[in-house]
Design a protein around this motif. Sequence first.
Motif, PDB file in Angstrom:
ATOM      1  N   PRO A 114       0.885  -1.216  -0.037  1.00 22.42           N
ATOM      2  CA  PRO A 114       0.093   0.115   0.034  1.00 22.42           C
ATOM      3  C   PRO A 114       0.843   1.281   0.107  1.00 22.42           C
ATOM      4  O   PRO A 114       1.737   1.499   0.688  1.00 22.42           O
ATOM      5  N   ILE A 115       0.609   2.367  -0.806  1.00 19.89           N
ATOM      6  CA  ILE A 115       1.058   3.243  -0.834  1.00 19.89           C
ATOM      7  C   ILE A 115       0.280   4.641  -0.913  1.00 19.89           C
ATOM      8  O   ILE A 115      -1.091   4.329  -0.903  1.00 19.89           O
ATOM      9  N   ASP A 116       0.721   5.961  -1.083  1.00 18.79           N
ATOM     10  CA  ASP A 116      -0.202   7.032  -1.198  1.00 18.79           C
ATOM     11  C   ASP A 116      -1.054   7.192  -0.128  1.00 18.79           C
ATOM     12  O   ASP A 116      -2.444   6.930  -0.319  1.00 18.79           O
ATOM     13  N   HIS A 117      -0.602   7.679   1.216  1.00 13.51           N
ATOM     14  CA  HIS A 117      -1.551   7.685   2.182  1.00 13.51           C
ATOM     15  C   HIS A 117      -1.791   9.211   2.892  1.00 13.51           C
ATOM     16  O   HIS A 117      -2.051   9.610   3.886  1.00 13.51           O
ATOM     17  N   GLY A 118      -1.400  10.062   1.689  1.00 12.61           N
ATOM     18  CA  GLY A 118      -1.572  11.510   2.099  1.00 12.61           C
ATOM     19  C   GLY A 118      -3.291  11.725   2.464  1.00 12.61           C
ATOM     20  O   GLY A 118      -3.381  13.189   3.023  1.00 12.61           O
ATOM     21  N   LEU A 119      -3.923  11.249   2.227  1.00  9.78           N
ATOM     22  CA  LEU A 119      -5.414  11.687   2.487  1.00  9.78           C
ATOM     23  C   LEU A 119      -5.904  10.855   3.639  1.00  9.78           C
ATOM     24  O   LEU A 119      -7.265  10.623   3.683  1.00  9.78           O
ATOM     25  N   CYS A 120      -5.287  10.245   4.329  1.00  8.16           N
ATOM     26  CA  CYS A 120      -5.715   9.661   5.655  1.00  8.16           C
ATOM     27  C   CYS A 120      -5.606  10.283   6.878  1.00  8.16           C
ATOM     28  O   CYS A 120      -5.171  11.798   6.904  1.00  8.16           O
ATOM     29  N   LEU A 121      -6.338  10.085   7.935  1.00  9.30           N
ATOM     30  CA  LEU A 121      -6.323  10.980   9.136  1.00  9.30           C
ATOM     31  C   LEU A 121      -6.732  12.531   8.909  1.00  9.30           C
ATOM     32  O   LEU A 121      -6.329  13.183   9.272  1.00  9.30           O
ATOM     33  N   PRO A 122      -8.089  12.523   8.538  1.00 10.45           N
ATOM     34  CA  PRO A 122      -8.529  13.672   8.153  1.00 10.45           C
ATOM     35  C   PRO A 122      -9.167  14.453   9.516  1.00 10.45           C
ATOM     36  O   PRO A 122      -9.075  13.798  10.846  1.00 10.45           O
ATOM     37  N   GLU A 123      -9.338  15.760   9.433  1.00 10.08           N
ATOM     38  CA  GLU A 123      -9.593  16.272  10.639  1.00 10.08           C
ATOM     39  C   GLU A 123     -10.912  16.231  11.425  1.00 10.08           C
ATOM     40  O   GLU A 123     -11.159  16.602  12.414  1.00 10.08           O
ATOM     41  N   CYS A 124     -11.917  15.609  10.352  1.00 14.53           N
ATOM     42  CA  CYS A 124     -13.020  15.203  10.862  1.00 14.53           C
ATOM     43  C   CYS A 124     -13.684  14.003  10.215  1.00 14.53           C
ATOM     44  O   CYS A 124     -12.936  13.649   9.139  1.00 14.53           O
ATOM     45  N   LEU A 125     -14.643  13.485  10.621  1.00 19.70           N
ATOM     46  CA  LEU A 125     -15.287  12.144   9.969  1.00 19.70           C
ATOM     47  C   LEU A 125     -15.926  12.807   8.677  1.00 19.70           C
ATOM     48  O   LEU A 125     -16.567  13.764   8.528  1.00 19.70           O
ATOM     49  N   GLU A 126     -15.455  12.119   7.616  1.00 12.91           N
ATOM     50  CA  GLU A 126     -16.197  12.345   6.325  1.00 12.91           C
ATOM     51  C   GLU A 126     -16.174  10.702   5.826  1.00 12.91           C
ATOM     52  O   GLU A 126     -16.322   9.830   6.400  1.00 12.91           O
ATOM     53  N   ASP A 127     -16.491  10.555   4.503  1.00 10.46           N
ATOM     54  CA  ASP A 127     -16.618   9.458   3.935  1.00 10.46           C
ATOM     55  C   ASP A 127     -15.426   8.885   3.426  1.00 10.46           C
ATOM     56  O   ASP A 127     -14.779   9.471   2.556  1.00 10.46           O
ATOM     57  N   PRO A 128     -14.940   7.839   3.845  1.00 10.63           N
ATOM     58  CA  PRO A 128     -13.757   6.907   3.637  1.00 10.63           C
ATOM     59  C   PRO A 128     -14.202   6.362   2.296  1.00 10.63           C
ATOM     60  O   PRO A 128     -15.329   6.169   2.019  1.00 10.63           O
ATOM     61  N   TYR A 129     -12.936   5.929   1.640  1.00 11.61           N
ATOM     62  CA  TYR A 129     -13.108   5.028   0.450  1.00 11.61           C
ATOM     63  C   TYR A 129     -12.145   3.870   0.557  1.00 11.61           C
ATOM     64  O   TYR A 129     -11.015   3.997   0.361  1.00 11.61           O
ATOM     65  N   PHE A 130     -12.754   2.812   0.617  1.00 15.33           N
ATOM     66  CA  PHE A 130     -12.148   1.435   0.691  1.00 15.33           C
ATOM     67  C   PHE A 130     -12.564   0.646  -0.627  1.00 15.33           C
ATOM     68  O   PHE A 130     -13.842   0.141  -0.584  1.00 15.33           O
ATOM     69  N   GLU A 131     -11.738   0.638  -1.568  1.00 15.56           N
ATOM     70  CA  GLU A 131     -12.091  -0.076  -2.837  1.00 15.56           C
ATOM     71  C   GLU A 131     -12.000  -1.688  -2.602  1.00 15.56           C
ATOM     72  O   GLU A 131     -12.786  -2.471  -3.160  1.00 15.56           O
ATOM     73  N   TRP A 132     -11.589  -2.216  -1.546  1.00 15.63           N
ATOM     74  CA  TRP A 132     -11.550  -3.594  -1.041  1.00 15.63           C
ATOM     75  C   TRP A 132     -12.920  -3.846  -0.468  1.00 15.63           C
ATOM     76  O   TRP A 132     -13.049  -5.128  -0.254  1.00 15.63           O
ATOM     77  N   ILE A 133     -13.670  -2.961   0.061  1.00 17.47           N
ATOM     78  CA  ILE A 133     -14.949  -3.114   0.647  1.00 17.47           C
ATOM     79  C   ILE A 133     -15.697  -4.260  -0.094  1.00 17.47           C
ATOM     80  O   ILE A 133     -16.539  -4.952   0.624  1.00 17.47           O
ATOM     81  N   HIS A 134     -15.775  -4.447  -1.423  1.00 18.40           N
ATOM     82  CA  HIS A 134     -16.575  -5.453  -1.839  1.00 18.40           C
ATOM     83  C   HIS A 134     -15.836  -6.513  -2.754  1.00 18.40           C
ATOM     84  O   HIS A 134     -16.265  -7.346  -3.380  1.00 18.40           O
ATOM     85  N   TRP A 135     -14.399  -6.594  -2.359  1.00 20.13           N
ATOM     86  CA  TRP A 135     -13.769  -7.932  -2.638  1.00 20.13           C
ATOM     87  C   TRP A 135     -14.038  -8.988  -1.812  1.00 20.13           C
ATOM     88  O   TRP A 135     -14.439  -8.797  -0.658  1.00 20.13           O
ATOM     89  N   PRO A 136     -14.200 -10.069  -2.405  1.00 17.55           N
ATOM     90  CA  PRO A 136     -14.604 -11.191  -1.530  1.00 17.55           C
ATOM     91  C   PRO A 136     -13.914 -11.491  -0.494  1.00 17.55           C
ATOM     92  O   PRO A 136     -14.149 -12.084   0.586  1.00 17.55           O
ATOM     93  N   GLN A 137     -12.434 -11.203  -0.504  1.00 13.38           N
ATOM     94  CA  GLN A 137     -11.319 -11.432   0.545  1.00 13.38           C
ATOM     95  C   GLN A 137     -12.206 -10.654   1.806  1.00 13.38           C
ATOM     96  O   GLN A 137     -11.694 -11.127   2.945  1.00 13.38           O
ATOM     97  N   ALA A 138     -12.601  -9.357   1.593  1.00 15.54           N
ATOM     98  CA  ALA A 138     -13.130  -8.810   2.829  1.00 15.54           C
ATOM     99  C   ALA A 138     -14.108  -9.269   3.564  1.00 15.54           C
ATOM    100  O   ALA A 138     -14.422  -8.863   4.644  1.00 15.54           O
ATOM    101  N   SER A 139     -15.068 -10.414   2.815  1.00 18.00           N
ATOM    102  CA  SER A 139     -15.962 -10.638   3.640  1.00 18.00           C
ATOM    103  C   SER A 139     -15.467 -12.033   4.511  1.00 18.00           C
ATOM    104  O   SER A 139     -16.475 -12.649   5.058  1.00 18.00           O
TER     105      SER A 139
END
Length: 625
Positions: free
Chosen positions: A342-367
């Motif tokens: 994994p690379i490119d983590h410059g948009l993690c740890l926001p200053e407030c809760l917003e909508d995260p984006y997890f592309e793996w969320i619908h991958w079969p491994q995540a279930s």
Amino acid sequence: MSRDLDCPVQTQMAVAVLDRSFSSEYPASSKTEGRPLSWKRVFVQTDNGSVLGIELERGENAHSVKKKLQIALNVSTEESSLTFGDLVLNNDLSNVRNDSPLLLTRNQMHRSSSTPCLSPTGNGVQQRDRSGPIAILGCSSPSPEMKQLAKDIVKAIRNDVDPVAVNSGMGGAYYFDNIWGEHVAIVKPTDEEPFAPNNPKGFVGKTLGQPGLKRSVRVGETGFREVAAYLLDHGNFAKVPPTMLVKITHTVFNVNATVGCNHKVFHNNSQPVSKIASLQQFIPHDFDASDHGTSSFPVSAVHRIGILDIRIFNTDRHSGNLLVRKVGPGSDNFGVQTELIPIDHGLCLPECLEDPYFEWIHWPQASIPFSEEELEYIANLDPVKDADMLRMELPMIRKACLRVLVLSTIFLKEGAAFGLCLSEIGEMMSRQFTGKEEEPSELELLCMEARKWVEDRELFLPEVGVEDDDDDFTQFSLDGEDDSDAFESPSFSRFGPMKASHRNPLSKLAECDEEDDDDKEMVKDDSDPLNAKPYRGGIPKTKSKVAAKTNYSGEGSMYQSGSRSANEMLPPSASFVKLSDMGSEEWTAFLDKFQELLPSAFRARKHAAGAGPRPLQRLGTSCQF
């Protein structure tokens, strides 16, 4: 006529190490050339990206720094503020560690197209950068691996091995090689991020410190988030490449002219330019996840990256920032075994809760349920310890980011202990669409309910008196900014009881945020978060004991008496819930109530799992840097 800070110092002026010289090849050395040892060195970055290294003697303070900047830049610094993360430094620099990056910002953000550029002939800056090509910033004890990487790059630079600009992405990035011409690192200057003043690809228009590509991540602050992700990847569990924050000097970097200059672009390849940047070890790889069938990725690799993404509340995990490397023959569809980096983590740890984006969320491994090894790793995570570590290694990180880290880590720990899989936890953190409106996520609804409980509780508590703060740190506000990017400090919106049928739209939040709180005062926090007990999961049985003995705030000595949070707030459209405006006691009570609400939310999630398809989460956008 007093000059302003609207244009970058021309390249031969972009860096000045004032009063002292340094002989080290890479990070700061304690040696000087025949002079007494200095107290500390700081690297000051103007809001247009220019970087100046300043060595200070013991007893010198923030006023000394601004005076030296005024001499070096030939500008007035009276209407500017010297900031260090949340803090505005008025005098004392004892909380600022050696080789820390500071930011000089103007109190009045109005700009004039007739503002002249900085003079290229100021006597105070007619000296070359003597701090060495690379200085590691912020890190208390760089690892031998990081030191060697810096040495390899310095050796290549001195042997005329030129870096290569990366053409892809929205921000400026550069491959740095070793003496054999092999890529060993990728460098991303903070002032070349999307919308930053020296972005080389036309995405400009903001100064450092303003809301950026994601409004909860400020321009110029993605670099230390890259480092934070590496530091939080304990034991290289998710395989984040080694990353550090550096001051780096080279002729390859880009410098744009601003509106007030007569020329459009200024870049002189014959003179070096210094930048504050993230430097990440380059990992040889075969392709990224967008070029490979995701079903063949190892379950453990997807889980480990997902665990990291949840902890750091990653708002931009797409297939383009998952590198794929072949590691040997296997039994998958492609006949090879692969690993993910994994690379490119410059948009993690926001200053407030917003909508995260997890592309793996619908991958079969995540279930697939977590393994015993993964559950043990999650159980051993300590959000308070992690927050303290980040504050030590990256003292410029904002309190709001640490609170998001603490909250999301607790959510992961409790969800995994309850038996939720990775996709279920990710879905509870992600917002959904109903019709054309975006609704708060289940996580945000829990936070709104806990926040409402804290507010109601405060009505029945005696009012706490406001104490005067130490004059060394003051509240930071951009009072002069009146455009749409202004940071405001409205009181938290008073939502009514949140029910399943009353998910609050953004319009309601905007309406509530019209409340005026210009007279809002802050209460000094005299608690000692450093005495906090490690958080290991579970719901506290006695709230009074938790409040008395355990502080989950992740707020160390920088936020105790004698210092104060900047208390800046993102625009109201950025989030349904804000965490940073709570005092320490409110924050502890909030987390206490939040954990109390989790079991019922997890049970509801399990019950709903067999009730049919759920609304789709936002698909997100790629924000490749």
